[in-house]
Design a protein around this motif. Sequence first.
Motif, PDB file in Angstrom:
ATOM      1  N   VAL A 296      26.893  41.147  46.641  1.00 47.11           N
ATOM      2  CA  VAL A 296      26.837  41.430  45.201  1.00 47.11           C
ATOM      3  C   VAL A 296      27.904  40.641  44.440  1.00 47.11           C
ATOM      4  N   ILE A 297      29.049  40.359  45.083  1.00 47.38           N
ATOM      5  CA  ILE A 297      30.075  39.533  44.425  1.00 47.38           C
ATOM      6  C   ILE A 297      29.525  38.146  44.149  1.00 47.38           C
ATOM      7  N   ARG A 298      28.815  37.589  45.120  1.00 48.09           N
ATOM      8  CA  ARG A 298      28.255  36.247  44.925  1.00 48.09           C
ATOM      9  C   ARG A 298      27.101  36.244  43.929  1.00 48.09           C
ATOM     10  N   VAL A 299      26.309  37.316  43.916  1.00 42.68           N
ATOM     11  CA  VAL A 299      25.249  37.421  42.909  1.00 42.68           C
ATOM     12  C   VAL A 299      25.860  37.465  41.506  1.00 42.68           C
ATOM     13  N   GLY A 300      26.918  38.270  41.338  1.00 44.44           N
ATOM     14  CA  GLY A 300      27.581  38.350  40.036  1.00 44.44           C
ATOM     15  C   GLY A 300      28.160  37.024  39.606  1.00 44.44           C
ATOM     16  N   ASN A 301      28.799  36.310  40.543  1.00 45.04           N
ATOM     17  CA  ASN A 301      29.371  35.010  40.206  1.00 45.04           C
ATOM     18  C   ASN A 301      28.290  34.006  39.830  1.00 45.04           C
TER      19      ASN A 301
ATOM     20  N   MET B 250      23.403  27.210  44.152  1.00 46.22           N
ATOM     21  CA  MET B 250      22.159  27.806  43.660  1.00 46.22           C
ATOM     22  C   MET B 250      21.785  27.213  42.321  1.00 46.22           C
ATOM     23  N   ASN B 251      20.493  27.028  42.100  1.00 42.27           N
ATOM     24  CA  ASN B 251      20.046  26.479  40.840  1.00 42.27           C
ATOM     25  C   ASN B 251      20.304  27.441  39.705  1.00 42.27           C
ATOM     26  N   ARG B 252      20.452  26.882  38.521  1.00 42.94           N
ATOM     27  CA  ARG B 252      20.701  27.688  37.338  1.00 42.94           C
ATOM     28  C   ARG B 252      19.491  28.557  37.042  1.00 42.94           C
ATOM     29  N   PRO B 253      19.695  29.846  36.671  1.00 45.07           N
ATOM     30  CA  PRO B 253      18.573  30.727  36.397  1.00 45.07           C
ATOM     31  C   PRO B 253      17.716  30.193  35.269  1.00 45.07           C
TER      32      PRO B 253
ATOM     33  N   ASN C  44      33.346  37.911  26.827  1.00 48.77           N
ATOM     34  CA  ASN C  44      33.873  39.138  27.450  1.00 48.77           C
ATOM     35  C   ASN C  44      32.738  40.051  27.919  1.00 48.77           C
ATOM     36  N   ASP C  45      31.637  40.091  27.141  1.00 49.53           N
ATOM     37  CA  ASP C  45      30.479  40.892  27.542  1.00 49.53           C
ATOM     38  C   ASP C  45      29.905  40.389  28.859  1.00 49.53           C
ATOM     39  N   LEU C  46      29.814  39.074  29.009  1.00 52.02           N
ATOM     40  CA  LEU C  46      29.274  38.508  30.248  1.00 52.02           C
ATOM     41  C   LEU C  46      30.175  38.857  31.428  1.00 52.02           C
ATOM     42  N   THR C  47      31.483  38.803  31.220  1.00 51.51           N
ATOM     43  CA  THR C  47      32.421  39.180  32.281  1.00 51.51           C
ATOM     44  C   THR C  47      32.282  40.659  32.636  1.00 51.51           C
ATOM     45  N   GLN C  48      32.070  41.502  31.622  1.00 52.53           N
ATOM     46  CA  GLN C  48      31.923  42.941  31.868  1.00 52.53           C
ATOM     47  C   GLN C  48      30.666  43.232  32.678  1.00 52.53           C
ATOM     48  N   VAL C  49      29.564  42.548  32.371  1.00 54.06           N
ATOM     49  CA  VAL C  49      28.333  42.727  33.147  1.00 54.06           C
ATOM     50  C   VAL C  49      28.548  42.282  34.584  1.00 54.06           C
ATOM     51  N   ARG C  50      29.238  41.146  34.769  1.00 55.70           N
ATOM     52  CA  ARG C  50      29.493  40.664  36.131  1.00 55.70           C
ATOM     53  C   ARG C  50      30.364  41.645  36.897  1.00 55.70           C
ATOM     54  N   GLN C  51      31.402  42.175  36.258  1.00 55.91           N
ATOM     55  CA  GLN C  51      32.282  43.125  36.944  1.00 55.91           C
ATOM     56  C   GLN C  51      31.541  44.402  37.333  1.00 55.91           C
ATOM     57  N   PHE C  52      30.587  44.818  36.495  1.00 58.67           N
ATOM     58  CA  PHE C  52      29.806  46.000  36.854  1.00 58.67           C
ATOM     59  C   PHE C  52      28.923  45.703  38.072  1.00 58.67           C
ATOM     60  N   VAL C  53      28.290  44.525  38.073  1.00 60.63           N
ATOM     61  CA  VAL C  53      27.404  44.160  39.184  1.00 60.63           C
ATOM     62  C   VAL C  53      28.178  44.047  40.487  1.00 60.63           C
TER      63      VAL C  53
ATOM     64  N   LEU D  17      18.049  38.155  36.618  1.00 61.31           N
ATOM     65  CA  LEU D  17      18.155  39.157  37.674  1.00 61.31           C
ATOM     66  C   LEU D  17      16.923  39.155  38.563  1.00 61.31           C
ATOM     67  N   ALA D  18      15.753  38.893  37.960  1.00 57.79           N
ATOM     68  CA  ALA D  18      14.519  38.827  38.746  1.00 57.79           C
ATOM     69  C   ALA D  18      14.574  37.685  39.749  1.00 57.79           C
ATOM     70  N   ASP D  19      15.308  36.611  39.408  1.00 60.07           N
ATOM     71  CA  ASP D  19      15.454  35.502  40.354  1.00 60.07           C
ATOM     72  C   ASP D  19      16.231  35.919  41.603  1.00 60.07           C
ATOM     73  N   HIS D  20      16.977  37.016  41.505  1.00 58.03           N
ATOM     74  CA  HIS D  20      17.764  37.507  42.646  1.00 58.03           C
ATOM     75  C   HIS D  20      17.112  38.724  43.291  1.00 58.03           C
ATOM     76  N   THR D  21      15.806  38.898  43.076  1.00 58.13           N
ATOM     77  CA  THR D  21      15.131  40.087  43.597  1.00 58.13           C
ATOM     78  C   THR D  21      15.270  40.213  45.110  1.00 58.13           C
ATOM     79  N   SER D  22      15.051  39.107  45.824  1.00 55.99           N
ATOM     80  CA  SER D  22      15.127  39.167  47.291  1.00 55.99           C
ATOM     81  C   SER D  22      16.535  39.525  47.754  1.00 55.99           C
ATOM     82  N   THR D  23      17.554  39.000  47.050  1.00 54.69           N
ATOM     83  CA  THR D  23      18.941  39.316  47.411  1.00 54.69           C
ATOM     84  C   THR D  23      19.244  40.788  47.158  1.00 54.69           C
TER      85      THR D  23
END
Length: 432
Positions: A85-90, A1-4, A121-130, A16-22
Motif C-alpha cells: 500500500v505504501i508503493r500504491v500511495g507513492n 509504473m506508467n502514469r495513471p 496538501n490534499d494529495l499528500t493527505q490522500v496518500r497518507q491515508f492510503v 485507483l481502478a488501475d490498481h485494482t489487481s494490487t
Amino acid sequence: MNRPTHKAGAPLWAALADHTSTLLSVGCFTALINLLMLVPSIYMLQVYDRVLSSQNETTLWMLTLMVVGFFVFIGALEAIRSFIVIRVGNQLEQGFNLNVYRAAFERNLRRGDGQAGQSLNDLTQVRQFVTGPALFAFFDAPWFPIYLAVIFLFNVWLGVMACAGALLLIALAILNERLTHKPLVEASGFQQQSTHLASSQLQNAESIQAMGMLAALRQRWFALHSRFLTLQNQASDTSAVITAISKSLRLCLQSLVLGLGALLVIEGQMTPGMMIAGSILMGRVLSPIDQLIAVWKQWSGAHMAYQRLDGLLREFPEPPAPMALPAPSGRLSFEQVSAGPPGKRVATLQQISFNLSAGEVLGVLGTSGSGKSTLAKVLVGVWPTLAGTVRLDGADLHRWDREALGPHIGYLPQNIELLRGSIAENIARFAE
C-alpha cells in the motif's frame, strides 16, 4: 509504473481502478491475516482442554512452536501488505502531483484564489491515508462476522452477547459520523480561508508594517481561525467522547463474556478452553469496529481532500496536446474581444478589435481602471476572454503550446517579484 490514465468523470477513481489487481492482493493478504488471527484462540483452546488435562509436555512444545511460527508468518504478511500500500500511495501521488500542480496553477490563474498549496496538501493527505493504518481498519472490519460465527459455534449465548456488543459499537460508529461530519466540513472551509488570508497578508508585510495595520489584520485572521478551532474542537470533543465510550464498552464486554463463559462452564455447557478462546475472539469481533471509530476523523479528512481534488481535476482536466506551430512572426489581431478579471462577469474590455503587423508598436493610454492591465493580460494569454478571439499569426492564442510560445514573449507585470532561484536562472526562465 506508467502514469495513471485520467479518464473523464472521476480521474482519481479511475487511477485507483488501475490498481485494482494490487488492491485485491492486499485484500487477499488481509483475509489470510484475519484467518490466522484465529490461531491464538485455537492455541488457548488446545492448551486448556488437552495439555492441562493430559499433562503432556510434548504436545505443549509442539503447539507452542506452531503458534510462534504462525505469528512470525502473520508479521511477515503484515509487513508485505504495508509495503504494497505504501508503493500504491507513492505511485498515485507521483502520477497525479504534476497534474494537480497544473490544475491548481490554472485555477489560481483564472480565479486568483491563491489556494494552489492546499491542493498539493490534499494529495499528500490522500496518500497518507492510503498508506497508513486507517486503511487497514477498513480492510479488517468486514471480517468480524467470521469471528462472530466461531463464537456462535462455541455457544449460542456467547454469540448473542458478542452480536449485541457489535451492534452497539456499530451504532456508536454511525452516531460518531453523523455528529462530526458537518462541523468537520465547516472547519475545513474556515481553515482554508484563514490560511489563504494569512498568506496574502504576509506577502504584504512591508505595507502592513509601514501603515500600522498588523493589529487589525491579525484580528481579522484570528476571527476566521477561531471559528475553525471552535468547530474542530467540537468535532474532536464529540469523537473523543464516543471513542471513550466504545473503548470502555469493548473492555466491559470482554470481561462480561468471560463471566458468562465461566457460568456456562459451571453448568457444563462448554469447556474452560472455550471460555478463554471466546474471550479472545470477543476482542477480535469488537476491535475492528472500535478501530473504525478511532480513525473516522482521518477518514473524514481524507474524504474531503479527495472530493476537493476530484472537483479540481474535473474542472481543469488535462488539456489535449497542443498543435505544433512554427515560430511566430508577430502578426497580432483582436477580434471583438471582451474580457475582465477572472471570476467576474463584468467586462472591463468590450468588443476591442485591432490588427498589428510584425514590427509595429501600439501605445495604449487611459485612466486608472480603464482596462490597460486587462488588455495586457489578455494579450499574452494570462486571462481568458469573455467573448471574441485573440490571434497570433492567424491562430487562436490559446491553441499555441505555451512552452514553445513563451520564449518569444516578454511580459512585465505590475507586481514584480523574482521567483526562488538565482538571478541568472530567472533571466534564463529556469531553462538551461
